[in-house]
Design a protein around this motif. Structure first.
Motif, PDB file in Angstrom:
ATOM      1  N   TYR A  70      73.139  59.262 -77.807  1.00 48.52           N
ATOM      2  CA  TYR A  70      73.767  59.734 -79.035  1.00 48.52           C
ATOM      3  C   TYR A  70      75.256  59.661 -78.767  1.00 48.52           C
ATOM      4  O   TYR A  70      75.774  60.377 -77.904  1.00 48.52           O
ATOM      5  CB  TYR A  70      73.347  61.176 -79.325  1.00 48.52           C
ATOM      6  N   LEU A  71      75.928  58.769 -79.460  1.00 44.66           N
ATOM      7  CA  LEU A  71      77.365  58.590 -79.247  1.00 44.66           C
ATOM      8  C   LEU A  71      78.097  58.983 -80.524  1.00 44.66           C
ATOM      9  O   LEU A  71      78.033  58.270 -81.526  1.00 44.66           O
ATOM     10  CB  LEU A  71      77.652  57.125 -78.903  1.00 44.66           C
ATOM     11  N   GLY A 156      86.077  43.208 -92.954  1.00 45.11           N
ATOM     12  CA  GLY A 156      86.610  44.473 -93.460  1.00 45.11           C
ATOM     13  C   GLY A 156      85.683  45.216 -94.401  1.00 45.11           C
ATOM     14  O   GLY A 156      86.061  46.248 -94.964  1.00 45.11           O
ATOM     15  N   LYS A 157      84.456  44.714 -94.584  1.00 40.14           N
ATOM     16  CA  LYS A 157      83.522  45.379 -95.515  1.00 40.14           C
ATOM     17  C   LYS A 157      82.287  45.856 -94.769  1.00 40.14           C
ATOM     18  O   LYS A 157      81.688  45.107 -93.993  1.00 40.14           O
ATOM     19  CB  LYS A 157      83.064  44.394 -96.594  1.00 40.14           C
ATOM     20  N   ASN A 158      81.903  47.122 -95.030  1.00 34.74           N
ATOM     21  CA  ASN A 158      80.698  47.630 -94.386  1.00 34.74           C
ATOM     22  C   ASN A 158      79.716  48.172 -95.418  1.00 34.74           C
ATOM     23  O   ASN A 158      79.999  48.177 -96.616  1.00 34.74           O
ATOM     24  CB  ASN A 158      81.053  48.687 -93.325  1.00 34.74           C
ATOM     25  N   ALA A 159      78.557  48.620 -94.944  1.00 41.13           N
ATOM     26  CA  ALA A 159      77.457  48.998 -95.837  1.00 41.13           C
ATOM     27  C   ALA A 159      77.601  50.408 -96.413  1.00 41.13           C
ATOM     28  O   ALA A 159      76.759  50.845 -97.194  1.00 41.13           O
ATOM     29  CB  ALA A 159      76.134  48.889 -95.067  1.00 41.13           C
ATOM     30  N   LEU A 160      78.680  51.121 -96.065  1.00 42.66           N
ATOM     31  CA  LEU A 160      78.819  52.507 -96.542  1.00 42.66           C
ATOM     32  C   LEU A 160      79.214  52.532 -98.021  1.00 42.66           C
ATOM     33  O   LEU A 160      79.958  51.674 -98.483  1.00 42.66           O
ATOM     34  CB  LEU A 160      79.890  53.246 -95.734  1.00 42.66           C
ATOM     35  N   VAL A 161      78.737  53.551 -98.754  1.00 47.59           N
ATOM     36  CA  VAL A 161      79.201  53.764-100.125  1.00 47.59           C
ATOM     37  C   VAL A 161      80.169  54.944-100.130  1.00 47.59           C
ATOM     38  O   VAL A 161      80.228  55.707 -99.156  1.00 47.59           O
ATOM     39  CB  VAL A 161      78.026  54.011-101.103  1.00 47.59           C
ATOM     40  N   ASP A 162      80.938  55.107-101.199  1.00 47.46           N
ATOM     41  CA  ASP A 162      81.921  56.195-101.275  1.00 47.46           C
ATOM     42  C   ASP A 162      81.269  57.534-100.912  1.00 47.46           C
ATOM     43  O   ASP A 162      80.188  57.845-101.392  1.00 47.46           O
ATOM     44  CB  ASP A 162      82.507  56.297-102.700  1.00 47.46           C
ATOM     45  N   GLY A 163      81.945  58.309-100.098  1.00 45.61           N
ATOM     46  CA  GLY A 163      81.431  59.622 -99.713  1.00 45.61           C
ATOM     47  C   GLY A 163      80.654  59.593 -98.410  1.00 45.61           C
ATOM     48  O   GLY A 163      80.401  60.628 -97.810  1.00 45.61           O
ATOM     49  N   GLU A 164      80.259  58.390 -97.978  1.00 41.68           N
ATOM     50  CA  GLU A 164      79.484  58.293 -96.734  1.00 41.68           C
ATOM     51  C   GLU A 164      80.382  58.073 -95.521  1.00 41.68           C
ATOM     52  O   GLU A 164      81.455  57.462 -95.648  1.00 41.68           O
ATOM     53  CB  GLU A 164      78.501  57.110 -96.807  1.00 41.68           C
ATOM     54  N   PHE A 165      79.932  58.516 -94.370  1.00 42.32           N
ATOM     55  CA  PHE A 165      80.598  58.148 -93.121  1.00 42.32           C
ATOM     56  C   PHE A 165      79.595  58.110 -91.969  1.00 42.32           C
ATOM     57  O   PHE A 165      78.485  58.634 -92.085  1.00 42.32           O
ATOM     58  CB  PHE A 165      81.792  59.061 -92.813  1.00 42.32           C
ATOM     59  N   VAL A 166      80.003  57.472 -90.892  1.00 45.78           N
ATOM     60  CA  VAL A 166      79.136  57.354 -89.725  1.00 45.78           C
ATOM     61  C   VAL A 166      79.333  58.599 -88.857  1.00 45.78           C
ATOM     62  O   VAL A 166      80.459  58.939 -88.503  1.00 45.78           O
ATOM     63  CB  VAL A 166      79.459  56.086 -88.905  1.00 45.78           C
ATOM     64  N   VAL A 167      78.245  59.273 -88.545  1.00 43.80           N
ATOM     65  CA  VAL A 167      78.306  60.464 -87.696  1.00 43.80           C
ATOM     66  C   VAL A 167      78.169  60.054 -86.235  1.00 43.80           C
ATOM     67  O   VAL A 167      78.885  60.544 -85.369  1.00 43.80           O
ATOM     68  CB  VAL A 167      77.181  61.452 -88.073  1.00 43.80           C
ATOM     69  N   ALA A 168      77.251  59.147 -85.971  1.00 41.34           N
ATOM     70  CA  ALA A 168      76.990  58.771 -84.582  1.00 41.34           C
ATOM     71  C   ALA A 168      76.371  57.384 -84.514  1.00 41.34           C
ATOM     72  O   ALA A 168      75.868  56.870 -85.507  1.00 41.34           O
ATOM     73  CB  ALA A 168      76.041  59.784 -83.940  1.00 41.34           C
ATOM     74  N   ILE A 169      76.442  56.828 -83.321  1.00 44.63           N
ATOM     75  CA  ILE A 169      75.759  55.582 -83.028  1.00 44.63           C
ATOM     76  C   ILE A 169      74.620  55.961 -82.100  1.00 44.63           C
ATOM     77  O   ILE A 169      74.835  56.721 -81.140  1.00 44.63           O
ATOM     78  CB  ILE A 169      76.694  54.613 -82.257  1.00 44.63           C
ATOM     79  N   LYS A 170      73.434  55.455 -82.371  1.00 46.17           N
ATOM     80  CA  LYS A 170      72.295  55.765 -81.501  1.00 46.17           C
ATOM     81  C   LYS A 170      71.780  54.491 -80.863  1.00 46.17           C
ATOM     82  O   LYS A 170      71.615  53.479 -81.544  1.00 46.17           O
ATOM     83  CB  LYS A 170      71.208  56.476 -82.304  1.00 46.17           C
TER      84      LYS A 170
END
Ligand SMILES: Cc1cc2nc3c(=O)[nH]c(=O)nc-3n(C[C@H](O)[C@H](O)[C@H](O)COP(=O)(O)OP(=O)(O)OC[C@H]3O[C@@H](n4cnc5c(N)ncnc54)[C@H](O)[C@@H]3O)c2cc1C
Ligand code: FES
Ligand code: FES
Lengths: 289, 170
Positions: A70-71, A156-170
């Motif tokens: 869990y990173l 420069g484009k990722n799969a996140l939508v507005d309001g989302e963010f990455v918490v961790a990399i597993k």
């Protein structure tokens, strides 16, 4: 630089509310080594910058033989390669974090930021794809998991939508019969952007043949690529130079590189072959060590 | 935006002393150090993370202060080139830069001193290769680097000799 507000929430919930409230006007700040430059140079704009480094889940880093690594998304590069246990298990991740910028950059730059910035030449992304990593994402609609191989949608484009963010990399747990490596080619010795980058991961079976393999390629398409056919080819094979060379040829077939000041498309394609062989050789040595 | 953003009050520690300042969120730590706190040792070379002239230590790690927001300094411990010398005089790294002519125009020097000090504290006895790799985030347009590397190696020798001395004196 255009004026903006600053917030440093301490919980995932507060961060989600801020990001949801401000929509596309909000920009996340992790190590800032991409975003501060982009805001200063007017490549991106923000009404509010949301610093995520005060949220404990984003700075956490834990390994278990059951659930793997869990990173936290905001963990800095130097915390990864300086952690001998982690670096020993996840060779490709240690290789890639050790060559991002110089020491000053590595003190701040995060793997989450490298991933979310979605540069085709980002160094940790091929390493993460080879290691079969997933991004744990949170947002107004709850949590979801996105395979790193499917996370980037274009430069420069990722799969996140507005309001989302990455918490961790597993990343799945690693055992002694597994090894991984990342290498890039740059014309200098350090501090440059990959002309090509390749990540390799292999698992050996009890007689020393390849039980599983994952190859991934950076800077040769609009997004980092998982080289599925080349990876599959290696399964069940003896880990020798001939098979590595055949896998390298298969990997070269999926690339669509551009020609720019760093190298021609032809040169990049050639480099893919060279780096697939080299990273497989290093990954093998690590799996056998 | 029409309304001006409020300045934010920040409390931090710089070279061991507690410091307070007000800054806009968009101000870099480099701007705050130089323009608000008058610590002009750190230099602006590129303002985008490539040259290392703005290097300072935050919480024991070298960073580019041009890529840190001033507001991020809240609660941090910052060391700048101004904190390297002490009441007894220059630090061995500074002496060795002078003796070894490891500078010409000098704009890169504060950044190199800060990075080199961090390096020698973390990796005493570092090889030439390690010194060159770990200082790759510091650029110098004048010296060609050799004299800088040799000055750092010499300082390393002096520093380890002085710790050996203090051990034998015990
Ligand atoms: C001098 C220099 C050298 C560099 N060298 C390299 C190199 O060799 N290889 C390389 O790959 N890169 C390099 N970079 C680019 C950069 O350092 C890396 O991409 C770094 O990993 C970005 O991480 P960060 O934490 O600084 O991200 P930030 O700048 O904080 O964020 C990057 C982007 O991701 C978004 N973001 C950050 N975290 C999250 C999250 N958890 N969830 C959702 N969105 C998020 C931000 O809003 C922003 O758009 C270099 C940059 C500089 C200035
Ligand atoms: S001024 Fe900060 S790195 Fe060049
Ligand atoms: S002495 Fe001039 S840049 Fe280094």
């Amino acid at each position: 630089m255009k004026d903006f507000q600053y917030a440093a929430p301490t919980t995932i919930q507060d961060a989600t509310s801020l990001l949801t409230e401000h929509g596309s006007g909000a920009r996340i700040l992790a190590g800032g080594t991409d975003i501060i430059v982009q805001l200063r140079e007017g490549l991106r704009e923000a009404d509010i910058v949301v610093d995520i480094k005060k949220i404990p889940e984003l700075s956490d880093c834990q390994y278990s033989d059951v659930s793997g690594l869990y990173l936290g998304a905001a963990v800095a590069c130097c915390d990864i390669y300086e952690n001998a246990d982690l670096a020993g298990r996840y060779g490709a991740l240690a290789d890639s974090t050790h060559i991002i910028g110089g020491w000053q950059i590595q003190s701040r730059a995060s793997v989450g930021g490298n991933l979310c910035n979605a540069s085709p030449a980002a160094d940790t992304i091929p390493a993460l794809i080879a290691l079969n990593a997933e991004a744990q994402v949170t947002g107004p609609a709850g949590q979801r998991t996105i395979a790193v191989a499917a996370f980037c949608k274009g430069p420069g484009k990722n799969a996140l939508v507005d309001g989302e963010f990455v918490v961790a990399i597993k990343i799945p747990p690693q055992s002694a019969n597994m090894g991984s490596a990342y290498q890039r080619f740059i014309p200098r010795n350090e501090m440059d952007i990959a002309v090509v980058g390749v990540g390799s991961w292999i698992e050996l079976d009890t007689v020393g043949n390849i039980a599983n393999a994952r190859l991934s390629l950076g800077a040769v398409a609009a997004t980092p690529l998982f080289a599925e056919e080349a990876s599959q080819f290696l399964v069940g094979k003896e880990p020798n130079d001939d098979n590595f060379a055949l896998a390298a040829e298969l990997a070269k077939q999926i690339v669509t590189p551009i020609t720019d000041m760093r190298g021609t498309a032809q040169y990049r394609t050639h480099l893919v072959g060279v780096l697939v062989k080299r990273t497989l050789t290093t990954a093998l040595a690590r799996a056998q060590a | 935006m029409t309304t001006a953003t409020k300045k934010i009050h920040v409390t931090t520690t710089v070279n061991g002393e507690s410091v307070e300042f007000l800054c806009e969120p968009r101000n870099s730590l480099l701007e705050v150090l130089r323009d608000t706190l008058g610590l002009t040792g750190c230099k602006e070379g590129c303002n985008n993370g490539n040259c290392g002239a703005c290097t300072v230590i935050i919480n024991k790690r070298p960073v580019n202060s041009c890529l840190v927001l001033g507001v991020e300094a809240e609660g941090a411990e910052i060391e700048t080139v101004e904190g390297i010398a002490d009441a007894r005089g220059l630090h061995p790294i500074q002496d060795c830069f002078l003796e070894g002519a490891a500078l010409q125009c000098g704009i890169c020097t504060p950044g190199f001193l800060v990075s080199a000090k961090a390096l020698l504290e973390k990796k005493p006895g570092a090889s030439e290769e390690t010194i060159r790799f770990d200082l790759s985030g510091n650029l110098c347009r004048c010296t060609g680097y050799d004299k800088i590397v040799r000055a750092i190696q010499e300082a390393d020798k002096q520093l380890s000799a002085s710790t050996d001395d203090s051990k034998t004196n015990d």
